[in-house]
Design an enzyme around this catalytic site. Structure first.
Site, PDB file in Angstrom:
ATOM      1  N   ALA A  28      -0.829  10.405  -1.298  1.00  0.00           N
ATOM      2  CA  ALA A  28      -1.003  10.872  -2.672  1.00  0.00           C
ATOM      3  C   ALA A  28      -2.173  10.185  -3.367  1.00  0.00           C
ATOM      4  O   ALA A  28      -2.811  10.771  -4.240  1.00  0.00           O
ATOM      5  CB  ALA A  28       0.281  10.649  -3.469  1.00  0.00           C
ATOM      6  N   THR A  29      -2.466   8.947  -2.999  1.00  0.00           N
ATOM      7  CA  THR A  29      -3.583   8.233  -3.632  1.00  0.00           C
ATOM      8  C   THR A  29      -4.894   8.974  -3.405  1.00  0.00           C
ATOM      9  O   THR A  29      -5.670   9.208  -4.339  1.00  0.00           O
ATOM     10  CB  THR A  29      -3.683   6.796  -3.089  1.00  0.00           C
ATOM     11  OG1 THR A  29      -2.502   6.078  -3.451  1.00  0.00           O
ATOM     12  CG2 THR A  29      -4.893   6.082  -3.663  1.00  0.00           C
ATOM     13  N   ASN A  64       7.399   6.490 -11.381  1.00  0.00           N
ATOM     14  CA  ASN A  64       7.594   5.607 -10.230  1.00  0.00           C
ATOM     15  C   ASN A  64       8.309   4.317 -10.610  1.00  0.00           C
ATOM     16  O   ASN A  64       8.563   3.478  -9.746  1.00  0.00           O
ATOM     17  CB  ASN A  64       6.251   5.276  -9.579  1.00  0.00           C
ATOM     18  CG  ASN A  64       5.360   4.445 -10.480  1.00  0.00           C
ATOM     19  OD1 ASN A  64       5.138   4.803 -11.635  1.00  0.00           O
ATOM     20  ND2 ASN A  64       4.843   3.339  -9.970  1.00  0.00           N
ATOM     21  N   GLN A  72       6.726  10.848  -6.335  1.00  0.00           N
ATOM     22  CA  GLN A  72       8.104  10.369  -6.442  1.00  0.00           C
ATOM     23  C   GLN A  72       9.130  11.493  -6.520  1.00  0.00           C
ATOM     24  O   GLN A  72      10.335  11.226  -6.504  1.00  0.00           O
ATOM     25  CB  GLN A  72       8.246   9.467  -7.677  1.00  0.00           C
ATOM     26  CG  GLN A  72       7.491   8.158  -7.594  1.00  0.00           C
ATOM     27  CD  GLN A  72       8.059   7.210  -6.547  1.00  0.00           C
ATOM     28  OE1 GLN A  72       9.162   7.397  -6.042  1.00  0.00           O
ATOM     29  NE2 GLN A  72       7.298   6.180  -6.210  1.00  0.00           N
ATOM     30  N   SER A 132       3.063  12.403  -1.025  1.00  0.00           N
ATOM     31  CA  SER A 132       2.977  11.478   0.112  1.00  0.00           C
ATOM     32  C   SER A 132       4.200  11.647   0.992  1.00  0.00           C
ATOM     33  O   SER A 132       5.331  11.662   0.494  1.00  0.00           O
ATOM     34  CB  SER A 132       2.914  10.019  -0.367  1.00  0.00           C
ATOM     35  OG  SER A 132       1.603   9.613  -0.637  1.00  0.00           O
ATOM     36  N   HIS A 170       5.637   9.569   3.095  1.00  0.00           N
ATOM     37  CA  HIS A 170       6.556   8.439   3.238  1.00  0.00           C
ATOM     38  C   HIS A 170       7.519   8.295   2.063  1.00  0.00           C
ATOM     39  O   HIS A 170       8.478   7.528   2.134  1.00  0.00           O
ATOM     40  CB  HIS A 170       5.776   7.134   3.451  1.00  0.00           C
ATOM     41  CG  HIS A 170       5.125   6.579   2.223  1.00  0.00           C
ATOM     42  ND1 HIS A 170       5.684   5.567   1.483  1.00  0.00           N
ATOM     43  CD2 HIS A 170       3.954   6.885   1.622  1.00  0.00           C
ATOM     44  CE1 HIS A 170       4.879   5.268   0.472  1.00  0.00           C
ATOM     45  NE2 HIS A 170       3.824   6.060   0.528  1.00  0.00           N
ATOM     46  N   THR A 176     -11.072  14.537  13.510  1.00  0.00           N
ATOM     47  CA  THR A 176      -9.919  15.118  14.189  1.00  0.00           C
ATOM     48  C   THR A 176      -8.720  15.203  13.250  1.00  0.00           C
ATOM     49  O   THR A 176      -8.384  14.239  12.571  1.00  0.00           O
ATOM     50  CB  THR A 176      -9.551  14.256  15.414  1.00  0.00           C
ATOM     51  OG1 THR A 176     -10.679  14.180  16.280  1.00  0.00           O
ATOM     52  CG2 THR A 176      -8.368  14.853  16.159  1.00  0.00           C
ATOM     53  N   CYS A 211       2.418  -1.733  -5.494  1.00  0.00           N
ATOM     54  CA  CYS A 211       1.007  -2.095  -5.635  1.00  0.00           C
ATOM     55  C   CYS A 211       0.808  -3.258  -6.600  1.00  0.00           C
ATOM     56  O   CYS A 211      -0.220  -3.923  -6.575  1.00  0.00           O
ATOM     57  CB  CYS A 211       0.211  -0.890  -6.124  1.00  0.00           C
ATOM     58  SG  CYS A 211       0.372   0.555  -5.064  1.00  0.00           S
TER      59      CYS A 211
END
Length: 441
Positions: A124-125, A207, A235, A255, A257, A293, A380
């Site tokens: 997402a960043t 978040n 989130q 994201s 994860h 790739t 972070c």
């Protein structure tokens, strides 16, 4: 005679040497066997100790990252075992391309988009930066009178920093405050929006608190003045129902994860009707801005995580709600008073935020970090001693910020594990109070 003597002497020396070597080897073997046995026993004990620690670790930091779902792990391992570059024109390449495209379709289904509107990123960043910087570079030059981007006060640095970087290019950055419910203040947004606004960027779910923002209203307000809408759904994706059309999102970031996929992969949704950021105009037939790739295995795993999350969303939502209730009950039963923030505001499942009564959350986290995984800030900013601008925007004093605790739970936890985790927390709190001489009333 002399030659025969030398032969006998050499034979005798050889026998003595052979016997000496055998004796030495016996000693070495005995020594090695003993040390090997002791080393093996030490390693065995260490492994058992480590396994015991792992077995008793309770992960309650779902805001930072979700555990990878077992089904996703299987898909990832199987995909990694297959050779082939998704750009290659042969059977192995076609197979990799098929995995990649299937993953994109599954992600698109999760948010109600078309596969052609999904662009793969590292997370997402990167997706946030592509949307914010890309829109500015693409649109600002075409429409000179639009030079303003509006963010909410709740935004993660992944949104704040790329936006702030545009100030040097003449972009005006405005920040919309929050209201008393922990959400973006719609009235304040109305005063900031005008026809000079190029983009409104805000998160779908906080978040830090998990509070769901009124994106539908915000999107309509943005479009009414001709502005574009970017949503950071990191989130919320996989936990809360998302339909990009209903949200009015022109761009949406996610994201893998955060919903049970692997780290290192995410996506940016770009509506077919929205201007495509310049960085995406060189996209290949695989619809990616990357020139190298394509990460077929990661995208396949992300797609599977999206599929499972969508299938299990209702059931997991109920389960997560039960876990939150058990957590609150467990803390209160142990004597640790914790005030839940914004209890009436809607949140994504499994998310909650608290203010502890007297104990600093960082102290509690340090005591428990090998047994119960908790967090008091974005991963972070973990460890920062400075006041959080986001928590300040939620009208929390610096003292309250030091006692702030966020909780993220989900499918990987059972009710029994939550009870064990709260028991461990209460035990740690009791030890701290005993050591400091504090008596809890």
């Amino acid at each position: 005679m002399r030659e025969h003597h030398f032969q006998l002497q050499n034979r005798t020396l050889w026998k003595r040497g052979h016997a000496l070597v055998i004796a030495m080897w016996k000693e070495v073997i005995a020594t090695c066997s003993l040390s090997g046995y002791l080393s093996w026993q030490f390693l065995k004990a260490s492994r058992q100790s480590m396994e015991a620690r792992v077995e008793t670790m309770y992960y309650l930091d779902g805001f930072a990252s979700w555990p990878v779902r077992p089904e996703v792990q299987n898909v990832l391992v199987e995909a990694l075992a297959q050779p082939g570059n998704a750009n290659s024109n042969h059977a192995a390449g076609w197979q990799a391309s098929s995995l990649y495209e299937k993953g994109k379709r599954q992600v698109a289904t999760l948010i109600g988009a078309a596969p052609s509107e999904i662009f793969v990123t590292s997370g997402a960043t990167e997706a946030n930066a592509l949307a914010i910087i890309g829109v500015w570079r693409t649109v600002a030059g075409q429409v000179p009178n639009r030079n303003k981007i509006i963010l909410s006060a709740l935004e993660h640095d992944a949104v704040r920093r790329p936006a702030e970087a545009l100030r040097e290019s003449g972009c005006e950055i405005l920040v919309c405050p929050t209201d008393t419910s922990g959400a973006i203040c719609i009235e304040s947004l109305g005063t900031l929006l005008d026809e000079s606004t190029i983009l409104v960027s805000t998160m779908l779910a906080s978040n830090l608190t998990g509070i769901i923002q009124p994106i539908e209203k915000i999107g309509k307000m943005a479009h009414d003045v001709g502005a574009l809408m970017h949503v950071d759904a990191a989130q919320a994706a996989g936990k809360h129902p998302i339909d990009v059309f209903d949200l009015g999102a022109d761009y949406l970031s996610l994201s893998a994860h955060k919903f049970g996929g692997p780290q290192g992969v995410g996506a940016l949704y770009v509506a077919a009707s929205a201007p495509k950021p310049t960085e995406l105009t060189t996209a290949s037939h695989l619809e990616t801005h990357l020139s190298g790739t394509q990460p077929a295995a990661l995208v396949a795993a992300m797609g599977r995580a999206a599929e499972i999350s969508l299938q299990n969303m209702d059931r997991e939502s109920i389960h997560s709600g039960c876990l939150i209730s058990l957590f609150e009950k467990g803390l209160s039963g142990g004597g640790l008073r914790a005030r839940r923030l914004f209890p009436s505001s809607p949140t994504v499942p499994g998310a909650a935020a608290f203010i502890l009564d007297t104990l600093a959350s960082s102290e509690l986290i340090d005591i428990l970090n090998s047994k119960v995984c908790l967090s008091n800030a974005s991963a972070c900013h973990s460890g920062s001693l400075q006041p959080s601008p986001i928590l300040s925007s939620l009208h929390l004093t610096y003292d309250e910020q030091k006692r702030f605790l966020r909780l993220g739970v989900g499918w990987w936890l059972s009710e029994r594990e939550i009870e064990a985790a709260t028991a461990a927390i209460n035990d740690a709190v009791a030890k701290v109070r005993l050591a400091t001489g504090e008596v809890h009333q």
